[in-house]
Design an enzyme around this catalytic site. Sequence first.
Site, short mmCIF file in Angstrom:
data_model
loop_
_atom_site.label_atom_id
_atom_site.label_comp_id
_atom_site.label_asym_id
_atom_site.label_seq_id
_atom_site.Cartn_x
_atom_site.Cartn_y
_atom_site.Cartn_z
N CYS A 1 0.87 -1.17 0.00
CA CYS A 1 0.00 0.00 0.00
C CYS A 1 0.90 1.22 0.00
O CYS A 1 2.11 1.11 -0.19
CB CYS A 1 -0.93 -0.01 1.20
N ALA A 2 0.35 2.39 0.25
CA ALA A 2 1.16 3.60 0.19
C ALA A 2 2.18 3.68 1.32
O ALA A 2 3.35 4.00 1.10
CB ALA A 2 0.26 4.83 0.20
#
Length: 374
Positions: free
Chosen positions: A73-74
């Site tokens: 994910c980020a």
Amino acid sequence: MSVQEITAKTIADFVIKKKKLFILDVRNESDFNDWKIEGKSIQILNKPYFDMLEGVDEIIDEIPRDIPILVVCAKEGSSKFVAEMLKESGIKDVMYLKGGMKAWSDHLEPIKVGDLSNGGSVYQFVRIGKGCLSYMIASEGEAIVIDAGRTIEPFITFAKEKGVTIKHAIDTHLHADHISGGRKLREETGAAYWLPPKDAEEVVFEFNGLTETSNLKLNGTQIDIIYSPGHTIGSTSILVDNEYLLTGDILFVQSIGRPDLAGRAGDWASHLRETLYSRYKEMSENLMVLPAHFSHITELGTDGSVSEKLGVLFTQNDGLQIEDESDFHKRVSENLPPQPNSFQEIRKTNMGKINPNEDEQQEMEIGPNRCAIN
């Protein structure tokens, strides 16, 4: 349920060595389409985190059981949550990326790419997640760092490991895709910081002007400065030991530099052609070209480095095969890829006009470099 975390360095090893890996990217679709982890043996699936808050039943049949699974994910948190759900659903070999895609963007992989005639070495620092390439030229206890990224600790640590003192930090041009670490290296190490003056008309800090008459000395190694405008009006190449040509963002392995990032594509296209088709053409075909970026994972060699002989590029690089000048101007100024994310803010940061904090700088740099015409 505990899930193994894995570092960006380990993922870089998967990419370079072409190891099999399945990635579940849980960022939103637009961020995924803009930029992702890529590799020859990597399979990837995008499923936004918010679509899996109630569970992973919808995608469980799409997850292979015979290769490692990495959730990204980020920043990290969402991928850890999804990885735990996958493990609870019976997926055994599942991990999440420590620090998320921001960590992937920042990771540097130092690789030796050549030897100098006096026994020194040339090292390429591959920022594999961003497509940025920096260099350290080490010779008889001294070093020059060229096109350093904003995270300077890897350069300082590497110099200590090799027993060299960083004497100079050079930017081949004013960068628009990433924040330069040149000034920080000067502050931390006392190195002289060099920048082409034609790119520095709006710069608000002191620097040494990098021109063809600059007298850069590195113990026992010849360093020649070659004015090579086109990507920017100040773009400059570095010839090391009459063997290695550091081309900045003018010439890449599979493409050439774009002239539009300061809004001057029409004016600078002629400079770009002159550099590529005249000045470089006069140089030895045996020079090893070491660019400041790569755009595609296919440009990585077997050891993860990026380089090619100049003569080979004149036969294989499409950007060097455009014989008609008007066709060349059209090719480098029309239908170009999107400009780098936050490139105006990055340019202002590199001029010293704005001073974003570390988190803001990291956010500005997220995404691919997009410095080539394709």
